[in-house]
Design an enzyme around this catalytic site. Structure first.
Site, short mmCIF file in Angstrom:
data_model
loop_
_atom_site.label_atom_id
_atom_site.label_comp_id
_atom_site.label_asym_id
_atom_site.label_seq_id
_atom_site.Cartn_x
_atom_site.Cartn_y
_atom_site.Cartn_z
N GLU A 1 12.94 1.32 6.47
CA GLU A 1 12.01 0.30 5.97
C GLU A 1 12.15 0.04 4.48
O GLU A 1 11.76 -1.02 3.99
CB GLU A 1 10.56 0.71 6.27
CG GLU A 1 10.14 1.99 5.56
CD GLU A 1 8.66 2.30 5.73
OE1 GLU A 1 7.89 1.38 6.04
OE2 GLU A 1 8.29 3.45 5.53
N ASP B 1 0.85 -1.19 0.00
CA ASP B 1 0.00 0.00 0.00
C ASP B 1 0.89 1.24 0.00
O ASP B 1 1.47 1.55 1.02
CB ASP B 1 -0.96 -0.01 1.19
CG ASP B 1 -0.30 -0.38 2.52
OD1 ASP B 1 0.78 -1.01 2.53
OD2 ASP B 1 -0.88 -0.05 3.56
#
Length: 528
Positions: free
Chosen positions: A491, A303
């Site tokens: 990340e 997403d």
């Protein structure tokens, strides 16, 4: 002894609080979007918190109904301050690791092994806010991600195994099995607002990883949870006619395959303002479909990405529920194979028959997925529009490596996919996620640790150790360089411009970071 009693109490409290999928709960856990009434929307749309997740994670200091009533009475008063009201009635969350200061004189491996991201089990549900307490220790990603995340955890576990921490792997598996027993599936994360959706189902891969690190007998404790989670993903499959769909299952050319889904057609509480404002740009009749596709994309883990968009520049064109994803079905193939293997290993009465049934289901899925998703002309796997059977060939993605990682592809297919990965996806810092630069975070120029691992090891499985080693070396060099320069493990990374920090998406790039740490340790250990 006292710790054991506390953990038992936590388990009992959560079972009472959540109940099970087939019966209404006797006590309902706190859901901020539901329980705070107009206060929730007013806070989220006010912009007093730049990140919508902040208020969704805030812990009420009084009963939610009392807070909501006080807000109704106070908000019309002269000089009323919404921020002051919130700060008086809620404990605001802090970023994980915000007080941790890296010592870059340490190696990357030493830095990763600091226990900053490990959370202790919670003794009970009282005052937990939207957090669902878990009975055993677990590892969180870091930054704004203050809870366990489902698919992140597999990649975190790779590093735990490389560090000899199979005890923590077992604790996390126990937590996931516990969630299956109490809520019927493994949610996106242990927050009440995540209960409508899951994430890429890596539980079977986690169990297999644990079995390989210990022994197969140790993995049998998770067999019931594996089968219950599989039933969640396959709910409604037996009732489908060709061309129909129900929740996460679709029937495509006589075979049942899976898609991503979420039961709720509303804005996500953790991204409420973003979703609400996007919905306002559409006619009201089209908003529920948009919200459901947004949530289904959250379940995908990607997403957001051009992978799910009819128009890569327009988030309103999400079509996630219309697609059969190649990675999701590879994961469920692996789950079917894992259940079959564990049943056969256990050897109790009836196990052989069940093992045979799951092995047959896996082979049916493999044949159906290869027929639907593999494009012989391009030598690549693509997602499929299930209503028409059309492959989405105009947007190749790194998801095509998943059938290699889990061994679905034929040798010829594996070689073709690996060649395409080398030609189009291998960049100076590793594999790029897609070939489209859309501004979304799961697109170029970003590389993501879980996809690096799947692509590297997928290529290795199909005889391309040279490609695997090249990608491994580039990725490790990039994250080591970033760590030395910043003291951070992030990340995601920009794999095209090695001097540029990764970006895109709904929130700033987060530091921590669970899956980056896990993949880094696992890849680094291969060089020893």
């Amino acid at each position: 002894m006292r710790t054991g009693r506390l953990r038992h109490a936590a388990r009992a409290a959560l079972v009472v609080a959540i109940g099970c999928r087939s019966a209404p709960p006797s006590v309902v856990l706190y859901d901020p979007a539901r329980d705070l009434g107009p206060l929730f929307q007013d806070v989220e749309l006010s912009g007093i918190f730049p990140d919508s997740k902040t208020f969704a994670d805030a812990r009420p200091l009084l009963a939610p109904a009392v807070v909501a009533t006080r807000y109704t009475a106070a908000r019309g008063a002269a000089g009323f301050s919404l921020r002051a009201f919130v700060e008086r009635h809620f404990e605001l969350p802090r970023a994980i690791g915000e007080d941790f200061h890296a010592d870059t004189s340490q190696t990357m491996e030493q830095h990763i092994r600091a226990p900053v991201l490990t959370r202790a089990p919670a003794p009970d549900t009282a005052g937990a806010g939207s957090l669902i307490p878990l009975p055993e220790p677990y590892v969180v990603p870091g930054g704004r991600f203050r809870e366990v995340y489902y698919w992140d955890s597999y990649f975190t576990m790779l590093g735990l195994v490389a560090s000899g921490r199979t005890d923590l792997v077992r604790s996390m598996l126990d937590n996931f099995a516990y969630l299956v027993r109490t809520v019927g599936h493994i949610p996106n994360g242990n927050r009440t607002y995540y209960l409508g959706r899951s994430q890429p189902p890596f539980f079977a891969a986690m169990v297999g990883l644990y079995a390989a690190a210990t022994d197969t007998a140790q993995a049998l404790r998770y067999l019931d949870a594996l089968e219950a989670e599989y039933a969640f993903w396959m709910d409604g499959a037996e009732r489908l006619a060709p061309g129909e769909a129900h929740r996460r299952v679709v029937k495509l050319r006589g075979s049942v395959l899976n898609r991503y889904w979420d039961d709720g057609p509303q804005p996500r509480p953790e991204s409420y303002r973003e979703d609400y404002e996007l919905g306002q740009t559409l006619p009201e009749a089209r908003r529920e479909a948009l919200y459901r596709n947004i949530r289904a994309t959250g379940e995908s883990g990607w997403d957001f990405s051009s992978r799910w968009l009819r128009d890569p520049k327009d988030l309103r064109t999400l079509e996630t529920t219309e697609l059969v994803p190649v990675d999701l079905n590879s994961l469920l193939y692996h789950a079917e194979r894992t259940i079959a293997a564990l049943r056969a290993f256990r050897g109790q009465p009836g196990d052989a028959e069940v093992a045979k049934r799951f092995a047959a289901a896996a082979e049916d899925r493999r044949r159906a997925l290869l027929a639907a998703a593999y494009d012989p002309a391009g030598g690549f796997f693509y997602d499929v529009r299930w209503r028409t059977g059309e492959r989405v060939t105009d947007r190749p993605t790194l998801a095509a490596a998943t059938p290699l990682y889990f061994g679905l592809a034929t040798p010829e297919q594996g070689r073709a996919v690996a060649a395409r990965l080398e030609r189009d996806f291998l960049k100076p810092g590793g594999f790029v996620t897609t070939l489209i630069t859309s501004g979304q975070q799961w697109d170029a120029p970003n590389g993501w640790p879980p996809l690096e691992w799947l692509a590297i090891e997928g290529a290795r499985r199909y005889g391309r150790a040279d490609l695997a080693e090249a990608a491994r070396a580039r990725w490790l060099a990039l994250i080591r360089r970033t760590y030395r320069a910043t003291g951070k493990m992030t990340e995601k990374y920009d794999v095209l411009d090695l001097r540029r920090r990764a970006g895109g998406g709904e929130y700033p790039t987060q530091d921590g970071f669970g899956w980056t740490n896990g993949v880094a340790l696992a890849l680094a250990s291969q060089g020893r």
